[in-house]
Design a protein around this motif. Structure first.
Motif, PDB file in Angstrom:
ATOM      1  N   THR A 108       5.239  -7.199   8.696  1.00 18.30           N
ATOM      2  CA  THR A 108       4.733  -5.945   8.161  1.00 18.30           C
ATOM      3  C   THR A 108       5.832  -4.887   8.279  1.00 18.30           C
ATOM      4  O   THR A 108       6.379  -4.672   9.365  1.00 18.30           O
ATOM      5  N   GLU A 116       3.257   0.639   3.250  1.00 15.91           N
ATOM      6  CA  GLU A 116       3.340  -0.564   4.072  1.00 15.91           C
ATOM      7  C   GLU A 116       3.491  -1.782   3.164  1.00 15.91           C
ATOM      8  O   GLU A 116       2.825  -1.905   2.144  1.00 15.91           O
ATOM      9  N   VAL A 167      12.656   2.902   7.492  1.00 17.93           N
ATOM     10  CA  VAL A 167      11.703   1.975   8.107  1.00 17.93           C
ATOM     11  C   VAL A 167      11.647   2.239   9.610  1.00 17.93           C
ATOM     12  O   VAL A 167      12.491   1.758  10.366  1.00 17.93           O
ATOM     13  N   SER A 205       4.359   7.568   2.012  1.00 18.98           N
ATOM     14  CA  SER A 205       4.601   6.529   2.998  1.00 18.98           C
ATOM     15  C   SER A 205       3.867   5.282   2.532  1.00 18.98           C
ATOM     16  O   SER A 205       3.067   5.317   1.603  1.00 18.98           O
ATOM     17  N   SER A 252       0.857  -1.188   0.000  1.00 20.97           N
ATOM     18  CA  SER A 252       0.000   0.000   0.000  1.00 20.97           C
ATOM     19  C   SER A 252       0.889   1.233   0.000  1.00 20.97           C
ATOM     20  O   SER A 252       1.956   1.242   0.611  1.00 20.97           O
ATOM     21  N   LYS A 295       6.495  -0.966   7.702  1.00 22.12           N
ATOM     22  CA  LYS A 295       5.975   0.369   7.432  1.00 22.12           C
ATOM     23  C   LYS A 295       7.149   1.278   7.100  1.00 22.12           C
ATOM     24  O   LYS A 295       8.158   1.267   7.798  1.00 22.12           O
ATOM     25  N   VAL A 339       3.569  -6.086   3.312  1.00 22.99           N
ATOM     26  CA  VAL A 339       3.269  -7.267   4.114  1.00 22.99           C
ATOM     27  C   VAL A 339       3.749  -8.489   3.348  1.00 22.99           C
ATOM     28  O   VAL A 339       3.446  -8.645   2.161  1.00 22.99           O
ATOM     29  N   GLU A 386       9.155   1.274  11.571  1.00 29.66           N
ATOM     30  CA  GLU A 386       8.377   0.268  12.292  1.00 29.66           C
ATOM     31  C   GLU A 386       8.408  -1.057  11.548  1.00 29.66           C
ATOM     32  O   GLU A 386       8.194  -1.121  10.338  1.00 29.66           O
TER      33      GLU A 386
END
Length: 210
Positions: free
Chosen positions: A187, A135, A171, A133, A105, A189, A137, A173
């Motif tokens: 994941t 994410e 990164v 930004s 995303s 982020k 997975v 997180e």
């Protein structure tokens, strides 16, 4: 790394820069060339890039040009003759596959800010810097370089011949959970990273053919 069902593509990260000299660039359109070798099209933004032009293939002169560090396009300030040759020296970034990606995303924003100048009785609105930004997975034991906060180049590919997503990111997180089959679903982020360019800071990301 081949893509398997339920995964949209594979994730790669850049390794250490590798210097190259006098790599040929092919004509794409008037005044626009592109590095011929796909391996060299990811350029290290912190390494100077030299672009040279020759009209006879023997004598070379430095050229005023802007180089797209993500996809290897060379935009010359002035269009050379039809038989001109262009070559580039710099440093490329090889990529290493590290993960299968189940989802990606991406969010791109331009914030509007209010400005008030001293001595003026009104406010003005202006668009601020573009930011992004996202994410990722996937199922993998991700490389430890994701965890040290250093900027890195990531590439997400759907397979041979398809467009890829390339971006300089940080990164902040990283999380994971155990899924059926004893695989870790991780994941990642990320936020866009601005590196210093000749014309100021720039956030680099985009889709394109490798």
């Amino acid at each position: 790394m081949s893509v398997i069902p339920a995964h949209v593509g594979s994730l790669s990260v850049a390794g250490e820069p590798e210097e190259f000299l006098n790599a040929d660039a092919a004509l794409v359109a008037g005044g626009v060339f592109r590095l011929f070798d796909p391996v060299l099209r990811r350029l290290a933004p912190g390494v100077p890039v030299l672009v040279e032009v020759s009209t006879d293939g023997i004598t070379w002169e430095d050229a005023d040009a802007v180089v797209d560090v993500l996809f290897g396009f060379v935009h010359l300030a002035s269009e050379p003759g039809p038989s001109a040759r262009v070559r580039v020296s710099g440093a490329s970034l090889p990529v290493l596959p590290v993960a299968l990606v189940r989802s990606l995303s991406l969010s791109v924003t331009n914030d509007v800010v209010e400005l008030q100048v001293m001595g003026e009785g009104y406010k003005r609105r202006a668009v601020s810097l573009r930011d992004f930004s996202g994410e990722l997975v996937g199922l993998t034991a991700l490389d430890v370089r994701f965890e040290d906060g250093a900027p890195l180049l990531v590439e997400v590919s759907k397979g041979t011949g398809s467009e890829v997503f390339r971006a300089w990111v940080k990164v902040p997180e990283l999380s994971h959970k155990l899924t059926p089959g004893a695989l870790y679903e991780r994941t990642v982020k990320f936020i866009g990273h601005a590196f210093q360019s000749e014309s100021g800071s720039a956030i680099a990301w985009g889709y394109g053919i490798p």
